[in-house]
Design an enzyme around this catalytic site. Structure first.
Site, PDB file in Angstrom:
ATOM      1  N   ASP A 210       0.837  -1.211   0.000  1.00 54.75           N
ATOM      2  CA  ASP A 210       0.000   0.000   0.000  1.00 54.75           C
ATOM      3  C   ASP A 210       0.867   1.254   0.000  1.00 54.75           C
ATOM      4  O   ASP A 210       1.811   1.357   0.789  1.00 54.75           O
ATOM      5  CB  ASP A 210      -0.904   0.033   1.231  1.00 54.75           C
TER       6      ASP A 210
ATOM      7  N   ASP B 133      -5.473   2.570   1.491  1.00 56.37           N
ATOM      8  CA  ASP B 133      -6.272   1.541   2.151  1.00 56.37           C
ATOM      9  C   ASP B 133      -6.531   1.875   3.613  1.00 56.37           C
ATOM     10  O   ASP B 133      -5.649   2.388   4.318  1.00 56.37           O
ATOM     11  CB  ASP B 133      -5.564   0.197   2.074  1.00 56.37           C
TER      12      ASP B 133
ATOM     13  N   ARG C  48     -11.702  -0.460  -7.331  1.00 52.86           N
ATOM     14  CA  ARG C  48     -11.559   0.100  -5.986  1.00 52.86           C
ATOM     15  C   ARG C  48     -11.258   1.602  -6.038  1.00 52.86           C
ATOM     16  O   ARG C  48     -10.188   2.048  -5.644  1.00 52.86           O
ATOM     17  CB  ARG C  48     -10.481  -0.629  -5.186  1.00 52.86           C
TER      18      ARG C  48
ATOM     19  N   ASP D 166      -0.406  -3.486  -4.491  1.00 49.95           N
ATOM     20  CA  ASP D 166      -1.718  -3.628  -3.870  1.00 49.95           C
ATOM     21  C   ASP D 166      -2.454  -2.300  -3.970  1.00 49.95           C
ATOM     22  O   ASP D 166      -2.554  -1.725  -5.045  1.00 49.95           O
ATOM     23  CB  ASP D 166      -1.578  -4.103  -2.427  1.00 49.95           C
TER      24      ASP D 166
END
Length: 520
Positions: free
Chosen positions: A161, A194, A243, A190
């Site tokens: 992240d 997040d 996302r 990733d």
């Protein structure tokens, strides 16, 4: 996922390789110290002021960032860290101290509060190195670039992240940042942004998220539903597979963002999440809003959005797109004031304001970028969560029996040498303390017990440390009440088996000597 991004990145990878070889800093425009004030949900729950009022230090390596954190009087002492240059694995080592908990190979903001990290001078680039927040509160990250953080391959950092938050994080403002990868999960990357494991009151503003398989998530699974109150505004999402963001439970406010080339899906509201989606501009994208890859529905309130060359999948199974005729399925009340630009001008406004190295310009709500008012300097501090707010620190106990005596207790991670049992032993000389500046403690019974008030007594040497808190029904997670300062707390009579006191903001090390509970 990740393949569409990877196919588009050959030129971008070549540019990054050239920059690495020559030592060039990609954020070339002159950067300024932190300016402006937090917006969105970061203004709630006591607000987000970062290190305002504290010492200002300069760092050119990751080790120096850690040294600045570890050199404070305690984990809550305010500090502004101005960063210039390239921060990477080679110059980021673990530093030890009583006011920090750092690690090599990642910028670790763990069990701390009241910190600002801001790029200055020729800019700050975190190269293949992520920024990790854990059990942290009142944090500002501004005017930095974080690029190519990997979870597999070499080197790895922060679980892949760019910026990742978890475990009781509260009040974070991330502003004017550039977060980018060079592919999707199959290439080792990733998420760019997040949040999981009880992260709340966060704003992402005037930032660029691009060239990644995953833009970011709120909640790591369908059972991680303790996150929420997130604002996304004036951001550019470009060449993202999915996302943008993924929402599992909680509430999000998403406005004035420019979405370009969402390759597979965009805003994915699921598992009961509710999103207010207004005045955004979606361009050359697919399935920009809906519930995807699950049959656990989420909801949305939509208004004022522009769809420019957007395509939609047919509904069925685990695919539930909101379009082509987007209609609201819920309502979301926003507790703060804001001025949204019309969707038609969003591409222009975002192109002139978003990302690191843009002069920290913001929109005035009339489609006109402007430079914000400077934040007061450390010599003229603005009162923030670290400034004591008078509270009932010397409470008069409610009448009746303290029901905590003889009950059970538990909580979040505790500091060494403390015990959950000290919360309910009737001894003011013993105490429980969380492992960081925030945490939660609970009193529990074998059967439902009616409660209408509690008293939180701080240890004598830490009176005033607890700043903000929430009181929760431990059976359902519902908030009973919230406030500032320890002391006597009243709320509507509730029958429950477990009651939780959650510390959401503190100065120094909070210590609870007694968690008393009363029926009336």
């Amino acid at each position: 996922m990740g393949r569409p991004v990877a196919r588009r990145l050959q030129a971008a990878v070549a540019t990054l390789a050239l920059a690495a070889a020559t030592g060039a800093v990609l954020s070339a425009p002159e950067a300024a110290a932190a300016t402006g004030s937090a917006t969105g949900y970061a203004t709630q729950n006591g607000g987000t002021t970062g290190g305002a009022g504290g010492q200002t230090v300069r760092a050119t390596t990751g080790t120096q960032i850690h040294e600045a954190l570890c050199g404070r009087a305690d984990s809550g002492t305010p500090i502004v860290i101005e960063v210039e240059g390239t921060i990477n694995h080679g110059n980021t080592t673990k530093v030890s101290g009583s006011s920090c908990n750092t690690a090599a190979g990642v910028i670790e903001l763990k069990q701390i509060s009241n910190v600002t990290i801001v790029g200055v001078g020729s800019g700050a680039v975190f190269d293949q190195l992520g920024i990790h927040l854990r059990e942290a509160s009142n944090i500002i990250i501004q005017n930095v670039t974080v690029r190519n953080v990997k979870k597999s391959g070499s080197p790895t950092s922060n679980g892949g992240d760019a910026i990742g938050m978890e475990s009781g994080v509260r009040n974070v403002w991330v502003d004017h940042t550039t977060l980018e990868a060079s592919g999707g999960e199959s290439e080792g990357y990733d998420g760019l942004f997040d949040m999981k494991a009880n992260t709340q009151y966060v704003t992402l503003s005037y930032s660029i998220l691009r060239n990644s398989g995953r833009g970011g998530l709120v909640g790591s699974s369908e059972s991680d539903l303790s996150n929420g109150f997130i604002t996304y505004h004036h951001n550019l999402y470009e060449n993202i597979d999915s996302r943008a963001p993924l929402l599992r439970g909680g509430i999000a406010h998403i406005y004035n963002n420019h979405y370009v080339k969402l390759n597979e899906s965009g805003i994915n509201s699921r598992a009961g999440a509710r999103a207010k989606v207004e005045n955004n501009y979606f361009e050359d994208s697919k399935d920009v809003l809906g519930t995807f890859y699950t049959d656990e529905a989420g909801y949305w309130q939509v208004s004022g959005n522009t769809l420019d060359n957007v395509t939609w999948s047919s509904p069925g199974g685990t695919t539930n797109p909101a379009g082509p005729d987007m209609k609201s399925t819920t309502t979301v009340d926003i507790p703060y004031t804001y001025r949204a630009d019309t969707a038609g001008c969003v591409p222009d406004v975002v192109s002139r304001t978003a990302g690191a190295g843009t002069g920290l310009k913001v929109s005035d709500g009339n489609c006109t970028p402007q430079t914000p008012t400077p934040t007061p300097t450390p010599t003229d501090p603005t009162p923030g969560p670290t400034d004591p707010t008078p509270g009932p620190t010397d409470p008069t106990p409610p009448t009746g029996t303290n029901l905590s005596i003889g009950a059970g207790s538990d909580g979040s991670s505790k500091a060494a040498g403390t015990s959950y049992g000290d919360l309910r032993d009737g001894n003011p000389n013993t105490y429980w303390s969380p492992a960081g500046p925030t945490g939660s403690a609970s009193i529990k019974w074998a059967s439902a017990t009616a409660i209408s008030s509690v008293v939180i007594r701080e240890a004598a040497d830490s009176t005033g440390a607890i700043k903000t808190w929430r009181l929760l029904d431990g059976d359902t997670g519902a908030e009973l009440t919230s406030g500032e300062g320890a002391g006597a707390i009243s709320f509507p009579r509730t029958s429950l088996r477990k009651i939780t006191f959650e510390i959401t903001g503190s100065t120094g090390t909070p210590r609870i000597a007694e968690f008393e509970t009363y029926a009336g």
